[in-house]
Scaffold this active site. Sequence first.
Site, PDB file in Angstrom:
ATOM      1  N   SER A  52      12.466   2.883   5.889  1.00  0.00           N
ATOM      2  CA  SER A  52      11.026   3.093   5.997  1.00  0.00           C
ATOM      3  C   SER A  52      10.589   3.097   7.468  1.00  0.00           C
ATOM      4  O   SER A  52      11.028   3.964   8.214  1.00  0.00           O
ATOM      5  CB  SER A  52      10.317   2.019   5.157  1.00  0.00           C
ATOM      6  N   ASP A  59       8.572   8.998  -4.435  1.00  0.00           N
ATOM      7  CA  ASP A  59       8.165   8.159  -3.303  1.00  0.00           C
ATOM      8  C   ASP A  59       6.745   8.537  -2.885  1.00  0.00           C
ATOM      9  O   ASP A  59       6.518   9.621  -2.348  1.00  0.00           O
ATOM     10  CB  ASP A  59       9.160   8.368  -2.141  1.00  0.00           C
ATOM     11  N   HIS A  62       9.583   4.387  -3.212  1.00  0.00           N
ATOM     12  CA  HIS A  62       9.843   4.114  -1.798  1.00  0.00           C
ATOM     13  C   HIS A  62      10.857   2.990  -1.597  1.00  0.00           C
ATOM     14  O   HIS A  62      11.308   2.751  -0.486  1.00  0.00           O
ATOM     15  CB  HIS A  62       8.512   3.759  -1.104  1.00  0.00           C
TER      16      HIS A  62
HETATM   17  C1  MLT Z   1       5.507   3.937   8.638  1.00  0.00           C
HETATM   18  O1  MLT Z   1       4.413   3.502   8.940  1.00  0.00           O
HETATM   19  O2  MLT Z   1       6.496   3.901   9.370  1.00  0.00           O
HETATM   20  C2  MLT Z   1       5.625   4.497   7.267  1.00  0.00           C
HETATM   21  O3  MLT Z   1       4.365   4.673   6.725  1.00  0.00           O
HETATM   22  C3  MLT Z   1       6.458   3.662   6.394  1.00  0.00           C
HETATM   23  C4  MLT Z   1       5.947   2.266   6.294  1.00  0.00           C
HETATM   24  O4  MLT Z   1       5.112   1.976   5.449  1.00  0.00           O
HETATM   25  O5  MLT Z   1       6.392   1.444   7.063  1.00  0.00           O
END
Ligand code: MLT
Length: 200
Positions: A102, A152, A183
């Site tokens: 992520s 996701d 996700h």
């Molecule tokens: C981010 O902010 O890098 C993406 O939205 C994934 C997350 O939720 O961290």
Amino acid sequence: MKHIFQQGTNPAKPTFLMLHGTGGNENDLLAIAAHIDPEASVLSVRGNVSENGMPRFFKRLSEGVFDMEDLKFRTEELHEFIGQAAEEHGFDRGNVIAIGYSNGANIAANLLFTYSDALKGASLHHPMVPNRDADLPDLTDVLVFIAAGTNDPICPAEESTDLEKLLKGAGAKVELHWEDFGHQLTMPEVEAAKDWYDKL
Ligand code: MLT
């Protein structure tokens, strides 16, 4: 940067750069590193940004909308840190494979979008395209695994297919793997990442 380093038992093996998701820390992905290759060294880093107490690797303006100036700054900071850590811990700077989930996958992807030699490879779990305006460096010989979820809600399918296209366009060898989940980081995708790694 706050981190854990674990010396591997086989110096020919890569060093895994472990990059957690939002709200995680440097302990989160250690079991995945050990599962993928118990002989590899591990450099597991905590993101330097805090979003209401949740560690992240760079600031965002809202869900999925990145603070591009901070992303650039934090990517350079992480790149410099890897070099310093290689000197301090004595691992091969040219043999680093990132494993990110992520937010951690997004900064790993941005390392690839910024430098031709930051990483030998990367296993990106639920990444997005970090920067749609980037002019990618030459990524010939860079090996990338992307794990994506068909359900996701944070990464629509084109985030994964566009990322694959952009990385391939820069010369990287990319394998895109789908699971019918959301996700979350799932065991089947970790097994698929291990299969990819075992074939390198
Ligand atoms: C981010 O902010 O890098 C993406 O939205 C994934 C997350 O939720 O961290």
